[in-house]
Motif scaffolding. Structure first.
Motif, PDB file in Angstrom:
ATOM      1  N   GLN A  98       0.817  -1.219   0.000  1.00  0.00           N
ATOM      2  CA  GLN A  98       0.000   0.000   0.000  1.00  0.00           C
ATOM      3  C   GLN A  98       0.849   1.266   0.000  1.00  0.00           C
ATOM      4  O   GLN A  98       0.409   2.318   0.432  1.00  0.00           O
ATOM      5  CB  GLN A  98      -0.924   0.021   1.233  1.00  0.00           C
ATOM      6  N   SER A  99       2.085   1.176  -0.522  1.00  0.00           N
ATOM      7  CA  SER A  99       2.969   2.341  -0.456  1.00  0.00           C
ATOM      8  C   SER A  99       2.529   3.457  -1.386  1.00  0.00           C
ATOM      9  O   SER A  99       3.001   4.572  -1.268  1.00  0.00           O
ATOM     10  CB  SER A  99       4.408   1.924  -0.792  1.00  0.00           C
ATOM     11  N   SER A 100       1.635   3.160  -2.308  1.00  0.00           N
ATOM     12  CA  SER A 100       1.257   4.189  -3.281  1.00  0.00           C
ATOM     13  C   SER A 100       0.051   5.009  -2.845  1.00  0.00           C
ATOM     14  O   SER A 100      -0.323   5.952  -3.522  1.00  0.00           O
ATOM     15  CB  SER A 100       0.950   3.527  -4.631  1.00  0.00           C
ATOM     16  N   ILE A 101      -0.579   4.653  -1.714  1.00  0.00           N
ATOM     17  CA  ILE A 101      -1.781   5.385  -1.307  1.00  0.00           C
ATOM     18  C   ILE A 101      -1.488   6.286  -0.118  1.00  0.00           C
ATOM     19  O   ILE A 101      -0.508   6.111   0.601  1.00  0.00           O
ATOM     20  CB  ILE A 101      -2.949   4.419  -0.980  1.00  0.00           C
ATOM     21  N   ASP A 102      -2.367   7.235   0.088  1.00  0.00           N
ATOM     22  CA  ASP A 102      -2.196   8.212   1.163  1.00  0.00           C
ATOM     23  C   ASP A 102      -2.324   7.534   2.524  1.00  0.00           C
ATOM     24  O   ASP A 102      -3.098   6.593   2.704  1.00  0.00           O
ATOM     25  CB  ASP A 102      -3.243   9.315   1.012  1.00  0.00           C
ATOM     26  N   TYR A 103      -1.585   8.054   3.488  1.00  0.00           N
ATOM     27  CA  TYR A 103      -1.620   7.543   4.862  1.00  0.00           C
ATOM     28  C   TYR A 103      -3.041   7.579   5.416  1.00  0.00           C
ATOM     29  O   TYR A 103      -3.454   6.681   6.161  1.00  0.00           O
ATOM     30  CB  TYR A 103      -0.677   8.393   5.716  1.00  0.00           C
ATOM     31  N   PHE A 104      -3.797   8.591   5.068  1.00  0.00           N
ATOM     32  CA  PHE A 104      -5.193   8.731   5.496  1.00  0.00           C
ATOM     33  C   PHE A 104      -5.993   7.512   5.052  1.00  0.00           C
ATOM     34  O   PHE A 104      -6.754   6.921   5.833  1.00  0.00           O
ATOM     35  CB  PHE A 104      -5.769  10.006   4.892  1.00  0.00           C
ATOM     36  N   ASP A 105      -5.821   7.115   3.794  1.00  0.00           N
ATOM     37  CA  ASP A 105      -6.550   5.966   3.267  1.00  0.00           C
ATOM     38  C   ASP A 105      -6.088   4.662   3.911  1.00  0.00           C
ATOM     39  O   ASP A 105      -6.892   3.746   4.126  1.00  0.00           O
ATOM     40  CB  ASP A 105      -6.384   5.891   1.749  1.00  0.00           C
ATOM     41  N   LYS A 106      -4.790   4.575   4.232  1.00  0.00           N
ATOM     42  CA  LYS A 106      -4.279   3.369   4.884  1.00  0.00           C
ATOM     43  C   LYS A 106      -4.964   3.132   6.219  1.00  0.00           C
ATOM     44  O   LYS A 106      -5.281   1.994   6.585  1.00  0.00           O
ATOM     45  CB  LYS A 106      -2.766   3.493   5.102  1.00  0.00           C
ATOM     46  N   PHE A 120      -7.954   3.837   7.076  1.00  0.00           N
ATOM     47  CA  PHE A 120      -9.298   3.299   6.868  1.00  0.00           C
ATOM     48  C   PHE A 120      -9.262   1.873   6.316  1.00  0.00           C
ATOM     49  O   PHE A 120     -10.144   1.068   6.625  1.00  0.00           O
ATOM     50  CB  PHE A 120     -10.109   4.236   5.968  1.00  0.00           C
ATOM     51  N   LEU A 121      -8.235   1.545   5.538  1.00  0.00           N
ATOM     52  CA  LEU A 121      -8.065   0.160   5.098  1.00  0.00           C
ATOM     53  C   LEU A 121      -7.781  -0.747   6.296  1.00  0.00           C
ATOM     54  O   LEU A 121      -8.312  -1.860   6.389  1.00  0.00           O
ATOM     55  CB  LEU A 121      -6.935   0.067   4.077  1.00  0.00           C
ATOM     56  N   ASP A 122      -6.965  -0.262   7.214  1.00  0.00           N
ATOM     57  CA  ASP A 122      -6.703  -1.028   8.438  1.00  0.00           C
ATOM     58  C   ASP A 122      -7.985  -1.206   9.237  1.00  0.00           C
ATOM     59  O   ASP A 122      -8.229  -2.279   9.817  1.00  0.00           O
ATOM     60  CB  ASP A 122      -5.654  -0.316   9.293  1.00  0.00           C
ATOM     61  N   ALA A 123      -8.811  -0.154   9.284  1.00  0.00           N
ATOM     62  CA  ALA A 123     -10.077  -0.236  10.012  1.00  0.00           C
ATOM     63  C   ALA A 123     -11.012  -1.252   9.360  1.00  0.00           C
ATOM     64  O   ALA A 123     -11.715  -2.004  10.048  1.00  0.00           O
ATOM     65  CB  ALA A 123     -10.740   1.130  10.069  1.00  0.00           C
ATOM     66  N   GLN A 124     -11.023  -1.294   8.038  1.00  0.00           N
ATOM     67  CA  GLN A 124     -11.854  -2.258   7.316  1.00  0.00           C
ATOM     68  C   GLN A 124     -11.418  -3.686   7.640  1.00  0.00           C
ATOM     69  O   GLN A 124     -12.258  -4.570   7.879  1.00  0.00           O
ATOM     70  CB  GLN A 124     -11.754  -2.006   5.809  1.00  0.00           C
ATOM     71  N   GLU A 125     -10.099  -3.925   7.668  1.00  0.00           N
ATOM     72  CA  GLU A 125      -9.587  -5.261   8.015  1.00  0.00           C
ATOM     73  C   GLU A 125      -9.980  -5.626   9.441  1.00  0.00           C
ATOM     74  O   GLU A 125     -10.326  -6.776   9.725  1.00  0.00           O
ATOM     75  CB  GLU A 125      -8.071  -5.290   7.854  1.00  0.00           C
ATOM     76  N   LEU A 126      -9.923  -4.647  10.341  1.00  0.00           N
ATOM     77  CA  LEU A 126     -10.296  -4.896  11.728  1.00  0.00           C
ATOM     78  C   LEU A 126     -11.771  -5.269  11.828  1.00  0.00           C
ATOM     79  O   LEU A 126     -12.153  -6.187  12.562  1.00  0.00           O
ATOM     80  CB  LEU A 126     -10.005  -3.650  12.563  1.00  0.00           C
ATOM     81  N   LEU A 127     -12.595  -4.578  11.079  1.00  0.00           N
ATOM     82  CA  LEU A 127     -14.032  -4.839  11.099  1.00  0.00           C
ATOM     83  C   LEU A 127     -14.344  -6.242  10.588  1.00  0.00           C
ATOM     84  O   LEU A 127     -15.290  -6.897  11.050  1.00  0.00           O
ATOM     85  CB  LEU A 127     -14.749  -3.794  10.242  1.00  0.00           C
ATOM     86  N   GLU A 128     -13.566  -6.694   9.632  1.00  0.00           N
ATOM     87  CA  GLU A 128     -13.801  -8.020   9.037  1.00  0.00           C
ATOM     88  C   GLU A 128     -13.183  -9.148   9.837  1.00  0.00           C
ATOM     89  O   GLU A 128     -13.324 -10.314   9.491  1.00  0.00           O
ATOM     90  CB  GLU A 128     -13.244  -8.023   7.606  1.00  0.00           C
ATOM     91  N   ASN A 129     -12.479  -8.791  10.912  1.00  0.00           N
ATOM     92  CA  ASN A 129     -11.817  -9.800  11.750  1.00  0.00           C
ATOM     93  C   ASN A 129     -12.741 -10.177  12.907  1.00  0.00           C
ATOM     94  O   ASN A 129     -12.953  -9.373  13.820  1.00  0.00           O
ATOM     95  CB  ASN A 129     -10.496  -9.226  12.286  1.00  0.00           C
TER      96      ASN A 129
END
Length: 860
Positions: free
Chosen positions: A223-231, A233-242
């Motif tokens: 995920q090095s190409s995306i903004d830290y802000f978006d990262k 929320f991606l982490d939050a999405q993974e947490l929600l799916e766990n």
């Protein structure tokens, strides 16, 4: 002054053809230690050359430059926000002037406090040109593969030197990626540090080994190409799916996401963490264009809806209309300013001398800038989603609708009927966003921020874009009704009314006529504990003080416009007219007597809505449910659409803490006052709670003489009142301003056409009815005008001299000497109309009790 300088490594100077005055040097590194290894020799070399060296310290990592007396250190707090941080660094550079050298901490450390790469790029793009302009040399570091491609590209485009530094097999390699304005045959090859030399790596074998190492390291990063802000929320999405995620971890993530997207105000933030689920935060993010905060207006609207929908004691989902909203993040505002080359102008505008002087120039720049293509693409996707549905583009700044700062009416909102070709609709939307951005530089907004000590605060402008609530009716679009609701009614005009019951201002059509003081028109004022009681019923004819015009969206003209209420009701027979209007039998009789073709005539009273439905009970319950959670009175805007003869849905479009003072105060007014000592006395018709105040000056406008002026003279008189106002500073004079009709109207036949800045030194404002004219107070609780009054601490009184139980000793007032010429220091041309009285010798007291609703002004 020499135009070249050294890096502290003679071999590297040779590779780069020396550093040049004006260079910004960005080191892209794997670790802060690697950056430090090359920054310290630069400092040593600069000090040896008798240069002034300044170290900008803001990170949590170990210092790049250790403490030493010959290096100036400025420690910054990045958590204060982008604008404050960047402004302070701008001022440090400005004060240092020409020729200083700088070392900055690693810029990657700004990701955590700012939660975005985008603003790091904006900081660099705003700061680098100013450093170049002042003939400096500056060192910056960024961690490789920690930033989005867009941020690195912005830094590369702006800087003079971008140097990749690699540590491989015990050796350092420097790979110049950009070296501006100089060139050599091997400059852009990797160079290996060997002793004091930096030798170009020319062997294909050696190059391949080095770049294989670089590629291997990069491949391990995701995920090095995306903004830290978006990262985040991606982490939050993974947490929600766990399914095994710990509840505490989920709460900490909610806290973090609220901190970076909902807002900074502590009380709102605390409520957001409690009432927004992780799923809801991700849904908001899916509708967010750019990054940053959604702003106060959007946060308040979403929070209020969540409070209701999560309430266990009532089925709010059956009565609440779902909202359809998008959000333009606050970071887009700063990006727009920086990308359009306006940052230095903004910094100059924030200075005391430039605050008002440069605002017009910055406003013009904001109106004529261009958005980045990535933002325009997101705008287009949003507009495709709305199709041709009418939308409203609303300001939603960081400080707006918070505890203590409403900013009511200070920034713009724009209705878009949204007709025409896709290109025309897109252009209109872009223009609306720019118009709202430009409104941050309006005199109204600037004066408000200055007055409340917010002129140096971060005030990022986010945008809330909403599908307009309402229905298509032929060529028109509008909601059945709209209004303002307040959970604590400081304007109770009869003794039996309970302030805690709350009140509404209700209109047919769009809510603009409920939140603004409109000309020659009146919304329905509803005390929720006695809905059919009218403030004006014992004063004037109900028809005269009812809503006569309706705001609608017109598809034929593609505009937001006003139409006469009777005309609208006849053109839209599908409306639930019985709930909103009554037949005006007197008007119909008058038409028949004049042999005019009979036509049904209506008065918008909302009588059946208020008496035959659960509307008032529902609205009161809604206000009290939100108030209980806020632990504070609230003020909300809403629309209402019927879905049956007596059933409806409410769309809550805005909610904020009520900006009212004195609601819990207790004042004891003397029971027996000598009649000749009373200047005025009334019950009801006041706003501002309980007060007991000595009055130093009264500014009184003669109603009869005011009526005799033509319109241009009335405007000139208003400017004269503004001059008096400026001479009577509230800090040393308590002033009461009394005038006929409405203060602040734009229609001189209805009152005195002053701007709020021309009456802002007033402590008590009185609007007086005057017999035989249209000069009538407008009970404006809940309007933007009201917000100005309460936030400035101005008590409001509507005075009806001919009403039962009202005392007004006009003759006693006019018997006092007029000191207007003394105040102005010259002869006033309106000395016979503006009567200024000094009350310091004959002590004058003004008292109001919120419980009894009695207000009295008397000489002591």
């Amino acid at each position: 002054m020499a135009r070249t300088a050294g890096t502290g490594f003679p071999g590297l100077d040779k590779v780069l053809c020396n550093l040049m005055i004006g260079d910004n040097v960005v080191w892209q590194v794997d670790s802060v230690d690697d950056y430090r290894r090359f920054a310290v020799p630069f400092v040593e070399e600069s000090l040896a050359q008798k240069r002034r060296v300044i170290y900008i310290r803001f990170a949590t990592h170990e210092p790049i430059i250790p403490d030493r007396p010959d290096v100036e250190r400025h420690t910054m707090n990045a958590a204060e926000g982008f604008e404050t941080f960047t402004s302070r660094i701008h001022n440090i550079i400005k004060d240092a002037g020409i020729g200083a050298y700088y070392v900055f901490d690693c810029l990657s450390e700004l990701q955590d406090p700012w939660a975005t790469d985008l603003m790091i790029g904006n900081f660099f793009k705003a700061t680098c040109p100013y450093l170049y302009e002042l003939d400096t040399i500056a060192y910056f570091g960024i961690l490789r593969d920690s930033h989005s491609h867009e941020t690195v590209a912005k830094i590369r485009d702006t800087t003079q030197l971008l140097l990749d530094l690699h540590h491989f097999e015990g050796s350092y390699y420097i790979h110049p990626v950009k070296v501006w304005n100089r060139h050599s045959p091997t400059m852009f090859l990797p160079h290996k540090k060997e002793g004091d030399n930096f030798n170009a790596v020319t062997s294909s074998v050696d190059c391949s080994r080095l770049f294989e190492h670089i590629s291997a390291n990069t491949a391990t990063l995701t995920q090095s190409s995306i903004d830290y802000f978006d990262k985040l929320f991606l982490d939050a999405q993974e947490l929600l799916e766990n399914p095994s995620a710990a509840s505490e971890q989920i709460r900490e993530t909610r806290q973090k996401l609220c901190e970076i997207m909902i807002g900074r105000e502590s009380r709102i933030l605390k409520l957001a963490v409690e009432y927004f689920s992780l799923e809801q935060l991700l849904t908001i993010k899916s509708r967010l264009i750019g990054s940053g905060y959604i702003g106060g207006k959007a946060a308040g609207m979403l929070l209020a809806q969540n409070i209701l929908l999560r309430s266990d004691d009532f089925a709010w989902s059956e009565y609440i209309e779902p909202h359809d909203s998008y959000y333009i993040g606050s970071d887009v505002f700063y990006t727009y300013i920086v990308d359009n080359g306006c940052w230095k102008l903004r910094m100059d505008q924030k200075t005391p001398e430039g605050y008002f002087k440069l605002a017009a120039a910055l406003r013009e720049e904001l109106l004529n800038g261009r958005f980045p293509n990535s933002v325009r693409d997101s705008f287009q996707q949003m507009m495709d989603s709305f199709g041709q549905s009418p939308i409203i583009v609303r300001s939603s700044s960081l400080l707006e609708d918070s505890f203590g700062n409403a900013f009511a009416g200070k920034y713009e909102s724009v209705f878009l009927v949204n007709q025409g070709s896709p290109e025309e609709r897109f252009a209109a939307f872009e223009a609306a966003v720019k118009y709202i951005y430009a409104s941050t530089m309006s005199d109204n907004a600037l004066s408000y921020r200055k007055r409340r000590g917010l002129d140096q605060e971060d005030e990022q402008m986010a945008i809330l874009v909403q599908r307009v609530s309402g229905s298509y009716r032929g060529d028109f679009f509008f909601p059945d009704m709209a209004g303002v609701g307040i959970s604590y009614n400081t304007f109770v005009w009869k003794p039996h009314l309970d302030p805690k019951a709350g009140m509404l201002r209700l209109v047919t059509g769009l809510g603009t006529r409920a939140v603004d003081r409109v000309e020659d028109d009146y919304p329905r004022i509803i005390a929720l504990d006695d809905p059919l009681l009218r403030p004006q019923a014992d004063i004037e004819d109900i028809r005269k003080f009812s809503q006569r015009k309706v705001d609608i969206l017109d598809f034929q003209t593609n505009t937001h416009r006003t139409i006469k209420a009777n005309s609208l009701l006849h053109r839209c027979p599908e409306l639930n007219i019985d709930m909103m209007a009554e037949h005006d039998l007197e008007a119909e009789k008058m038409l028949r007597e004049r042999n005019i073709k009979p036509q049904t005539s209506y008065v918008l009273t909302f009588k059946k809505l208020l008496s035959e439905t659960q509307f008032c009970a529902l609205m009161q319950r809604m206000l009290k449910t939100i108030e209980k959670v806020y632990n504070y009175p609230v003020d909300m805007e809403f629309t209402v659409n019927f879905n049956g003869p007596k059933s409806f849905r409410v769309n809550l479009v805005q909610c904020r803490p009520l900006q009212a003072k004195g609601i819990a105060a207790n004042v004891k007014i003397p029971e027996s006052l000598e009649k000749d000592k009373i200047l005025l006395e009334t019950t009801g018709s006041s706003m501002g709670g309980s007060i007991s105040q000595k009055i130093d000056k009264i500014i009184y406008i003669h109603p009869a003489k005011f009526i005799g002026l033509d319109n241009s003279e009335k405007y000139t008189l208003a400017r004269e009142i503004g001059r008096v106002n400026r001479r009577l500073d509230r800090s040393d004079s308590v002033n009461m301003l009394m005038g006929p009709g409405r203060w602040g109207t734009t229609t001189p036949s209805l009152g005195v056409p002053v701007s709020f800045s021309e009456i802002n030194n007033t402590s008590v404002l009185v609007e007086m009815a005057y017999e035989g004219s249209n000069l009538m107070p407008e009970l404006s609780f809940g309007t933007h005008f009201f917000q100005d009054l309460v936030e400035t601490g101005i008590f409001y009184l509507a005075l009806f001299p001919k009403a039962e139980g009202v005392t007004f000793n006009r003759q006693r007032l006019l018997s006092e000497p007029n000191i207007i010429n003394e105040i102005l220091g010259e002869q006033s041309r309106f000395g016979d109309i503006i009567h200024v009285i000094d009350c310091t010798k004959n002590r004058l007291n003004f008292m109001s009790d919120v419980v009894s609703q009695r207000a009295v002004c008397f000489f002591n």
